[in-house]
Design a protein around this motif. Sequence first.
Motif, mmCIF file in Angstrom:
data_model
loop_
_atom_site.group_PDB
_atom_site.id
_atom_site.type_symbol
_atom_site.label_atom_id
_atom_site.label_comp_id
_atom_site.label_asym_id
_atom_site.label_seq_id
_atom_site.Cartn_x
_atom_site.Cartn_y
_atom_site.Cartn_z
ATOM 1 N N GLN A 90 0.823 -1.202 0.000
ATOM 2 C CA GLN A 90 0.000 0.000 0.000
ATOM 3 C C GLN A 90 0.861 1.259 0.000
ATOM 4 O O GLN A 90 1.991 1.247 0.453
ATOM 5 C CB GLN A 90 -0.934 0.004 1.208
ATOM 6 N N ALA A 91 0.280 2.344 -0.504
ATOM 7 C CA ALA A 91 0.938 3.649 -0.527
ATOM 8 C C ALA A 91 -0.142 4.716 -0.564
ATOM 9 O O ALA A 91 -1.264 4.463 -0.998
ATOM 10 C CB ALA A 91 1.854 3.774 -1.743
ATOM 11 N N GLY A 92 0.196 5.918 -0.104
ATOM 12 C CA GLY A 92 -0.751 7.028 -0.113
ATOM 13 C C GLY A 92 -0.975 7.551 1.288
ATOM 14 O O GLY A 92 -0.242 7.220 2.220
ATOM 15 N N THR A 93 -2.011 8.377 1.433
ATOM 16 C CA THR A 93 -2.312 8.915 2.764
ATOM 17 C C THR A 93 -3.046 7.866 3.582
ATOM 18 O O THR A 93 -3.750 7.002 3.043
ATOM 19 C CB THR A 93 -3.185 10.187 2.692
ATOM 20 N N ILE A 94 -2.872 7.968 4.873
ATOM 21 C CA ILE A 94 -3.499 7.017 5.785
ATOM 22 C C ILE A 94 -5.022 7.053 5.602
ATOM 23 O O ILE A 94 -5.668 6.007 5.515
ATOM 24 C CB ILE A 94 -3.118 7.328 7.255
ATOM 25 N N LYS A 95 -5.583 8.237 5.503
ATOM 26 C CA LYS A 95 -7.046 8.359 5.361
ATOM 27 C C LYS A 95 -7.544 7.652 4.106
ATOM 28 O O LYS A 95 -8.532 6.916 4.147
ATOM 29 C CB LYS A 95 -7.471 9.824 5.354
ATOM 30 N N ASP A 96 -6.871 7.848 2.976
ATOM 31 C CA ASP A 96 -7.283 7.193 1.730
ATOM 32 C C ASP A 96 -7.180 5.673 1.843
ATOM 33 O O ASP A 96 -8.055 4.944 1.373
ATOM 34 C CB ASP A 96 -6.428 7.674 0.554
ATOM 35 N N ILE A 97 -6.120 5.206 2.470
ATOM 36 C CA ILE A 97 -5.917 3.760 2.611
ATOM 37 C C ILE A 97 -6.978 3.152 3.524
ATOM 38 O O ILE A 97 -7.519 2.080 3.236
ATOM 39 C CB ILE A 97 -4.493 3.477 3.131
ATOM 40 N N VAL A 98 -7.299 3.841 4.611
ATOM 41 C CA VAL A 98 -8.331 3.340 5.522
ATOM 42 C C VAL A 98 -9.683 3.296 4.814
ATOM 43 O O VAL A 98 -10.453 2.336 4.973
ATOM 44 C CB VAL A 98 -8.392 4.183 6.811
ATOM 45 N N ASN A 99 -9.969 4.303 4.001
ATOM 46 C CA ASN A 99 -11.229 4.294 3.248
ATOM 47 C C ASN A 99 -11.277 3.136 2.258
ATOM 48 O O ASN A 99 -12.320 2.492 2.099
ATOM 49 C CB ASN A 99 -11.456 5.632 2.537
ATOM 50 N N LYS A 100 -10.168 2.843 1.600
ATOM 51 C CA LYS A 100 -10.115 1.690 0.707
ATOM 52 C C LYS A 100 -10.373 0.400 1.490
ATOM 53 O O LYS A 100 -11.085 -0.479 1.021
ATOM 54 C CB LYS A 100 -8.749 1.594 0.006
ATOM 55 N N TYR A 101 -9.778 0.316 2.668
ATOM 56 C CA TYR A 101 -9.996 -0.859 3.518
ATOM 57 C C TYR A 101 -11.473 -0.989 3.871
ATOM 58 O O TYR A 101 -12.067 -2.068 3.739
ATOM 59 C CB TYR A 101 -9.139 -0.755 4.782
ATOM 60 N N LYS A 102 -12.087 0.111 4.326
ATOM 61 C CA LYS A 102 -13.488 0.082 4.725
ATOM 62 C C LYS A 102 -14.408 -0.272 3.557
ATOM 63 O O LYS A 102 -15.448 -0.905 3.757
ATOM 64 C CB LYS A 102 -13.885 1.437 5.316
ATOM 65 N N ASN A 103 -14.031 0.120 2.345
ATOM 66 C CA ASN A 103 -14.846 -0.151 1.159
ATOM 67 C C ASN A 103 -14.573 -1.520 0.550
ATOM 68 O O ASN A 103 -15.099 -1.846 -0.516
ATOM 69 C CB ASN A 103 -14.632 0.939 0.099
ATOM 70 N N GLY A 104 -13.717 -2.305 1.192
ATOM 71 C CA GLY A 104 -13.423 -3.654 0.706
ATOM 72 C C GLY A 104 -12.538 -3.686 -0.529
ATOM 73 O O GLY A 104 -12.526 -4.668 -1.272
ATOM 74 N N GLU A 105 -11.765 -2.618 -0.746
ATOM 75 C CA GLU A 105 -10.918 -2.523 -1.937
ATOM 76 C C GLU A 105 -9.526 -3.126 -1.739
ATOM 77 O O GLU A 105 -8.742 -3.167 -2.683
ATOM 78 C CB GLU A 105 -10.787 -1.060 -2.363
ATOM 79 N N LEU A 106 -9.208 -3.573 -0.540
ATOM 80 C CA LEU A 106 -7.902 -4.172 -0.266
ATOM 81 C C LEU A 106 -8.054 -5.672 -0.088
ATOM 82 O O LEU A 106 -9.060 -6.143 0.426
ATOM 83 C CB LEU A 106 -7.280 -3.561 0.994
#
Length: 151
Positions: A90-106
């Motif tokens: 993973q790379a990017g801002t923590i907020k963007d990564i957490v949102n991807k996690y919450k949306n099931g994108e990881l």
Amino acid sequence: MKIAVSSSGKDLAAQLDPRFGRCSYFLIIETDDLNFEVFENENNALGGGAGIQSAQFVAAKGAQAVITGNCGPNAFQTFTATGIQVYLGQAGTIKDIVNKYKNGELTPTTEANAPRHAGAGGMGMGRGRGMGRSSGMGTGGGMGGRGRSGR
């Protein structure tokens, strides 16, 4: 659900730190409301074992998942033993990564993506025994040429 993210800074706007065991900070984030705690990674200067110590720290804080860039086999084995899911690359801002996690994108990872001691930088235990001198001060231990007799 609590997740741990390796971070280069102390808030959700910070960039993810790609090194797990030697990251600057861990953010332990509650995904329901994005409340988080910041912990300075006290293991990042260890000569060895930083990944394992960091993995044990994250597990002790109650994280059920870890999001980072790279993770070595020792830390990964610790996560596997404690039932913590790992999301690598993973790379990017923590907020963007957490949102991807919450949306099931990881997608959780099934194996480490870094070799042992990858983050050690110049902290290796080299065993070189260099004795050479580049200023023409060799010991002259050559045998010289041996001619053939009896032509």
